[in-house]
Design an enzyme around this catalytic site. Structure first.
Site: not given
Lengths: 183, 296
Positions: A48-50, A79, A106, A128-129, A164, A166
């Site tokens: 997600g967005e840390s 991630c 990051r 992913i990013r 990822h 998952e």
């Protein structure tokens, strides 16, 4: 007793972990509040967005409870979750829980155009990013590397992956299985 | 080294998965982007004018200047999205060249093509598109969109259209889930939607890509309403930077969305807020100025 694997459920890719957890014969629990931390045997910190997750942990006053519980149970950081568990975070610098002796950079590969699919130990995963693990301590074991950087590492009860597993529908993933075996 | 793949559909929907449970905020300057990130936004949408100003000032609304998008990209570490006009694949090519993380083929800008949308499969960058009903959502997915956002009526601060669009999409999904397989082709015909995507909805019981909500969200409660109606994240446009205290307002919406199923937490997030943006009554907007009907 059925093992309960929690997923920190403040923001991000949460529900996709459920099938991997259930494929292991365990129960998934979305951890939204402090009290949810008491009923889990292991915790996944999801992608997600840390920076958003950190702000929510702070606003909801969960920092102390999370830090205490993180030290007691097996963890899998994915991630953004890897970023939260690192000793140090670069680009930009931000607070982290220091649960594993690694430095993480990051968005290490660049923007979404540099996101890619690859195989880790024969299993299809997505970066992913994704962050890059830029330094590791001597007590950290490398479980897999990709493009000359460690991407799945372990120290004691704590495992982190920069990619990822998952999003692969073939469940359970090796990374979830590894977490389950640490319980 | 094993084979690596870039720009796949899995990577496109994968990024949308990562954005779930968050708030994507419209920004028109690098300074606003920093405020959005500080408030906990999961991504920002860089544009030249927020929808309420486009509405007020009129004229043709186009893709933002490259410099603005570069400034915003330089100011934050969260994903940066940008809008191109419906059907304007040349603008989309420029946005891809700029390295934005998501392209919004958006009805907020003046359409460049009144018949066709962009073939989004041609791009490595993921696309989000607006929809007012299930057929429109599935046509966009057929063209390659990796995320859908229900449109609402942008720049109004009025949630009524967003609610209508969410309910309409949900009703369409329920119809398909409850229908036997032999009725799916006629349902596909009635919705004007690709048959194979209709089948995926039937099999998965939901849209095959993440479904977010946009258009008219002005308060934490509005965002929560969209989330409880099934949106998986929200876009807030004019609502934040047209309020009296953007940082405070943005933080409140982020907190409310994270705990959308907990009225006590939403109450806390809603306390002590300055005035929200002044809203517009939809029926008072001239028909030709409505944005939601743009899309074919």
């Amino acid at each position: 007793m059925t093992k309960v694997i929690g997923i920190l459920a403040l923001q991000g890719a949460i529900e996709v972990h459920k099938k991997h957890i259930e494929a292991l014969g365990a129960k998934a629990l979305y951890v939204k509040r402090e009290e949810d931390l008491d009923s889990i045997d292991a915790l996944i910190l999801p992608g997600g967005e840390s920076s958003t997750m950190l702000k929510l942990i702070n606003v909801f006053d969960m920092t102390d409870a999370i830090v205490k519980r993180l030290k007691e149970i097996p963890l899998l950081g994915i991630c953004a979750g890897c970023i939260l568990l690192a000793r140090e975070v670069k680009q930009p610098e931000q607070f982290s829980f220091n649960m594993i002796d690694i430095e993480v950079t990051r968005n290490g590969y660049g923007t979404q155009q540099d996101s890619h699919e690859a195989q880790i130990n024969g299993y299809d995963v997505t970066f992913i990013r994704a962050p890059i693990i830029s330094k590791i301590g001597e007590n950290v074991e490398i479980l897999a590397s990709h493009r000359d950087h460690p991407v799945w590492v372990k120290q004691g009860n704590v495992t982190v992956a920069t990619f990822h597993p998952e999003l692969n529908t073939q469940a359970p993933s090796p990374m979830h299985t590894q977490l389950f075996n640490l319980i | 080294m094993t084979k690596e793949n870039f720009g796949t559909y899995k990577l496109k929907t994968g990024l949308a998965e990562m954005l779930k449970g968050g708030v994507i905020m419209d920004v028109v300057t690098a300074e606003q982007a920093k405020i959005a990130q500080e408030a906990g936004a999961i991504a920002v949408m860089a544009l030249e004018r927020v929808p309420s100003d486009i509405r007020k000032e009129g004229g043709v609304a186009r893709m933002s200047p490259p410099e603005l998008i570069e400034e915003v990209k330089g100011a934050v570490s969260i994903p940066v999205m940008a809008k191109c006009r419906i059907g304007h694949f040349a603008e989309a090519q420029i946005l891809e060249e700029l390295g934005v993380d998501y392209i919004d083929e958006s009805e907020v800008l003046t359409p460049a093509d009144d018949e066709y949308h962009i073939n989004k499969h041609d791009f490595k960058t993921p696309f989000v598109c607006g929809a007012t009903n299930l057929g429109e959502a599935l046509r966009r997915i057929g063209e390659g969109a990796a995320m859908i956002r229900t449109k609402g009526e942008p720049g109004t601060g009025n949630i009524v259209e967003a609610v209508r669009h969410l309910r309409t999409v949900n009703a369409g999904i329920r119809e398909i889930v409850n229908a036997p397989y032999d009725e799916l082709m006629t349902i596909a015909k009635n919705h004007g939607a690709p048959y194979d995507v209709i089948r995926r909805v039937k099999e998965e019981g939901r849209l095959p890509v993440p479904n977010f909500s946009a258009g008219g969200i002005a308060t934490p409660a509005d965002a929560v309403l969209a989330m409880q109606l099934g949106a998986e994240a929200v876009f807030v446009g004019s609502g934040i930077f047209k309020s009296e205290n953007p940082l405070k307002f943005a933080k409140a919406i982020v907190e409310a969305v994270a705990r959308f199923d907990d009225p006590k937490a939403v109450l806390e997030a809603s306390r002590g807020l300055p005035a929200a943006m002044t809203g517009l009554e939809i029926s008072k907007i001239p028909q030709e100025e409505l944005m939601a009907p743009r899309g074919w």
